[in-house]
Design an enzyme around this catalytic site. Structure first.
Site, PDB file in Angstrom:
ATOM      1  N   GLU A   1       0.817  -1.213   0.000  1.00 21.69           N
ATOM      2  CA  GLU A   1       0.000   0.000   0.000  1.00 21.69           C
ATOM      3  C   GLU A   1       0.854   1.269   0.000  1.00 21.69           C
ATOM      4  OE1 GLU A   1      -2.833  -0.595  -0.907  1.00 21.69           O
ATOM      5  OE2 GLU A   1      -3.474  -2.471  -0.014  1.00 21.69           O
ATOM      6  N   ILE A   2       1.974   1.269   0.684  1.00 19.99           N
ATOM      7  CA  ILE A   2       2.858   2.443   0.645  1.00 19.99           C
ATOM      8  C   ILE A   2       3.443   2.598  -0.755  1.00 19.99           C
ATOM      9  CG2 ILE A   2       5.012   3.443   1.525  1.00 19.99           C
ATOM     10  CD1 ILE A   2       4.155   2.319   4.318  1.00 19.99           C
TER      11      ILE A   2
END
Length: 167
Positions: free
Chosen positions: A134-135
């Site tokens: 997700e980052i």
């Protein structure tokens, strides 16, 4: 709370770097609630604001029902282990296709909560994979970019066939 439309691959917004959140208010809480509803409906275990077309650094994770919802604002990885693991990954923006991706086995992240408080978290296993996945998305790196060109091309063709069959 509402289910929002998900930006689908190959939309260019998935390649954009998300902006930091600077205002911690009810609008941010509403965004987190919308992300959670949208992720559950997809279904998925993680989602970012860019997945619904909002270029802000917000992640919502729910690794298992009843296991607690986690919201991360302005997250960044501050440490990664040298050890690697592989796990099957996919995306709510590219439903129906998955592939093994190699990631760091453990990470440490810094982030803010919905009130703007600074936090840190150490994670390993599936949670570490989700943080990295997700980052990456917040940084404009779609998960396919972590694959070899051959695997990436094969998955894109499979996804295009799946989309062609949908009404």
């Amino acid at each position: 709370m509402a289910i929002r439309p998900i930006v689908k691959f190959p939309d260019q917004r998935l390649k954009s770097v998300a902006a930091p959140v600077t205002v911690f208010d009810e609008n941010l809480r509403g965004l987190a609630d919308n992300l959670l509803d949208t992720m559950r409906a997809a279904p998925g275990i993680g989602i970012t604001a860019p997945h619904i077309g909002i270029p802000l650094r917000v992640i919502v994770l729910e690794l298992a029902p009843g296991n607690g919802v986690r919201v991360y604002v302005n997250p960044r990885i501050t440490w990664t282990s040298p050890d690697k693991i592989q796990h099957q990954e996919g995306s709510v923006s590219m439903p129906g296709v998955v592939e093994q991706v190699e990631r760091h086995a453990s990470v440490k992240i810094s982030y803010q909560d919905l009130d703007g408080n600074e936090k840190t978290e150490e994670a390993d296993g599936l949670l570490a994979i989700c943080h990295q996945h997700e980052i990456d998305q917040l940084d404009g790196t779609f998960w396919l970019q972590r694959l070899s060109r051959l695997k990436r091309d094969r998955l894109i063709k499979r996804y295009e066939k799946l989309r062609a069959r949908q009404p």
